[in-house]
Design a protein around this motif. Sequence first.
Motif, PDB file in Angstrom:
ATOM      1  N   ALA A 204      83.775  29.076  34.720  1.00  0.00           N
ATOM      2  CA  ALA A 204      83.813  28.032  33.691  1.00  0.00           C
ATOM      3  C   ALA A 204      84.889  27.001  34.015  1.00  0.00           C
ATOM      4  O   ALA A 204      84.666  25.792  33.869  1.00  0.00           O
ATOM      5  N   ALA A 205      86.059  27.452  34.478  1.00  0.00           N
ATOM      6  CA  ALA A 205      87.127  26.525  34.851  1.00  0.00           C
ATOM      7  C   ALA A 205      86.690  25.660  36.033  1.00  0.00           C
ATOM      8  O   ALA A 205      86.922  24.441  36.047  1.00  0.00           O
ATOM      9  N   SER A 206      86.025  26.265  36.998  1.00  0.00           N
ATOM     10  CA  SER A 206      85.519  25.523  38.140  1.00  0.00           C
ATOM     11  C   SER A 206      84.467  24.505  37.701  1.00  0.00           C
ATOM     12  O   SER A 206      84.448  23.368  38.201  1.00  0.00           O
ATOM     13  N   ALA A 207      83.608  24.893  36.778  1.00  0.00           N
ATOM     14  CA  ALA A 207      82.577  23.969  36.269  1.00  0.00           C
ATOM     15  C   ALA A 207      83.217  22.779  35.557  1.00  0.00           C
ATOM     16  O   ALA A 207      82.758  21.643  35.705  1.00  0.00           O
ATOM     17  N   MET A 208      84.273  23.037  34.785  1.00  0.00           N
ATOM     18  CA  MET A 208      84.961  21.933  34.097  1.00  0.00           C
ATOM     19  C   MET A 208      85.542  20.959  35.120  1.00  0.00           C
ATOM     20  O   MET A 208      85.396  19.739  34.975  1.00  0.00           O
TER      21      MET A 208
ATOM     22  N   THR B 121      85.443   7.471  33.997  1.00  0.00           N
ATOM     23  CA  THR B 121      86.740   8.133  33.850  1.00  0.00           C
ATOM     24  C   THR B 121      86.656   9.393  33.003  1.00  0.00           C
ATOM     25  O   THR B 121      87.606  10.164  32.965  1.00  0.00           O
ATOM     26  N   GLN B 122      85.535   9.592  32.321  1.00  0.00           N
ATOM     27  CA  GLN B 122      85.388  10.766  31.456  1.00  0.00           C
ATOM     28  C   GLN B 122      84.124  11.542  31.801  1.00  0.00           C
ATOM     29  O   GLN B 122      83.052  10.959  31.980  1.00  0.00           O
ATOM     30  N   ALA B 123      84.274  12.856  31.869  1.00  0.00           N
ATOM     31  CA  ALA B 123      83.129  13.731  32.084  1.00  0.00           C
ATOM     32  C   ALA B 123      82.313  13.806  30.797  1.00  0.00           C
ATOM     33  O   ALA B 123      82.855  13.744  29.701  1.00  0.00           O
ATOM     34  N   ARG B 124      81.029  13.934  30.958  1.00  0.00           N
ATOM     35  CA  ARG B 124      80.103  14.016  29.830  1.00  0.00           C
ATOM     36  C   ARG B 124      79.383  15.370  29.866  1.00  0.00           C
ATOM     37  O   ARG B 124      79.503  16.130  30.817  1.00  0.00           O
ATOM     38  N   GLY B 125      78.622  15.628  28.830  1.00  0.00           N
ATOM     39  CA  GLY B 125      77.902  16.885  28.733  1.00  0.00           C
ATOM     40  C   GLY B 125      76.967  17.133  29.895  1.00  0.00           C
ATOM     41  O   GLY B 125      76.858  18.255  30.393  1.00  0.00           O
ATOM     42  N   LEU B 126      76.265  16.094  30.346  1.00  0.00           N
ATOM     43  CA  LEU B 126      75.353  16.270  31.476  1.00  0.00           C
ATOM     44  C   LEU B 126      76.100  16.623  32.757  1.00  0.00           C
ATOM     45  O   LEU B 126      75.578  17.353  33.593  1.00  0.00           O
ATOM     46  N   ASP B 127      77.321  16.108  32.897  1.00  0.00           N
ATOM     47  CA  ASP B 127      78.140  16.480  34.056  1.00  0.00           C
ATOM     48  C   ASP B 127      78.431  17.976  34.031  1.00  0.00           C
ATOM     49  O   ASP B 127      78.335  18.664  35.058  1.00  0.00           O
ATOM     50  N   LEU B 128      78.800  18.471  32.860  1.00  0.00           N
ATOM     51  CA  LEU B 128      79.108  19.897  32.743  1.00  0.00           C
ATOM     52  C   LEU B 128      77.859  20.747  32.927  1.00  0.00           C
ATOM     53  O   LEU B 128      77.900  21.780  33.602  1.00  0.00           O
ATOM     54  N   LEU B 129      76.738  20.321  32.363  1.00  0.00           N
ATOM     55  CA  LEU B 129      75.496  21.076  32.535  1.00  0.00           C
ATOM     56  C   LEU B 129      75.133  21.182  34.012  1.00  0.00           C
ATOM     57  O   LEU B 129      74.785  22.256  34.496  1.00  0.00           O
ATOM     58  N   ALA B 130      75.239  20.066  34.736  1.00  0.00           N
ATOM     59  CA  ALA B 130      74.945  20.084  36.171  1.00  0.00           C
ATOM     60  C   ALA B 130      75.894  21.028  36.906  1.00  0.00           C
ATOM     61  O   ALA B 130      75.470  21.784  37.790  1.00  0.00           O
ATOM     62  N   ALA B 131      77.158  21.002  36.544  1.00  0.00           N
ATOM     63  CA  ALA B 131      78.146  21.864  37.194  1.00  0.00           C
ATOM     64  C   ALA B 131      77.874  23.337  36.909  1.00  0.00           C
ATOM     65  O   ALA B 131      77.995  24.184  37.800  1.00  0.00           O
ATOM     66  N   ILE B 132      77.493  23.639  35.686  1.00  0.00           N
ATOM     67  CA  ILE B 132      77.200  25.025  35.309  1.00  0.00           C
ATOM     68  C   ILE B 132      75.999  25.553  36.086  1.00  0.00           C
ATOM     69  O   ILE B 132      75.978  26.700  36.524  1.00  0.00           O
TER      70      ILE B 132
END
Length: 190
Positions: free
Chosen positions: A117-121, A134-145
Motif C-alpha cells: 500500500a505504501a509503494s502504491a501511494m 502536482t497531485q495524485a488522484r484516485g485513478l493514479d492510485l487505482l492504477a498503482a494498486i
Amino acid sequence: MQPRIPRQSAQEQDSRCPAAAADDARLSDELAAVVSGARRRAVRDGDRQIDTAHLLHSLLEHDREVYAVFGDGPQIARLLGYLVQRTIGYGLRWQGSVEDSGAVPVVRDGDGFSPLAASAMDHACRRAARRGDTQARGLDLLAAIALDPQARAVEVLARAGIDANELCARIDEPRDEPRDEYVTEGETAR
C-alpha cells in the motif's frame, strides 16, 4: 487477538509516512478522503495496517472517476460484495500477516500502511508527476494498486472476475468528464 492500529495524532502520522498522510499536498482532496477512509476501515476491521484492499474499497466509496472505470454491471456488484464480505470476515485469513509481494523489503516501523500500500501511494504520486500534475488522484492510485499481482486488492478483483491488466488499460483510456445530473445555466435538459 491482533492489536488494533495504535491511535496516532495527525502530526505523528505525517512524520512517519509523508505519502500516506491524508493532508499531503501531493494528494488531491478526493485521494486524501480515500486515505482517511481506508485508515478508518483498517481500524474498524481490526487490521494492523492499511492494505491495498482497504484502499480499493475506499476508492470505490469516495471517488466517482474510479467507480466509473468499473462501469455498471455484475462485476462491480461482485466486487463490492467481496469488499463488504471482507469487512465481516472474508479477510480474516489476512489478519496478522503483512501484505508484501517480496519485491521490496518489509517495513515494520508502524507507518500504518502495508509495504504494498505504501509503494502504491508513492507510485500514484510518481504517476501524477509524469503526467504533469502536482497531485495524485484516485485513478493514479487505482492504477498503482492494480500493478502488483500479489496485492490483496488484485486478489479481490480477480475473485470478482475483473482482470487487473484490463483494468489498467481502461484507466488509461481517454474518457469524457463525468457529467453532473443537474443542468447548469445555459444548458437544456436531455
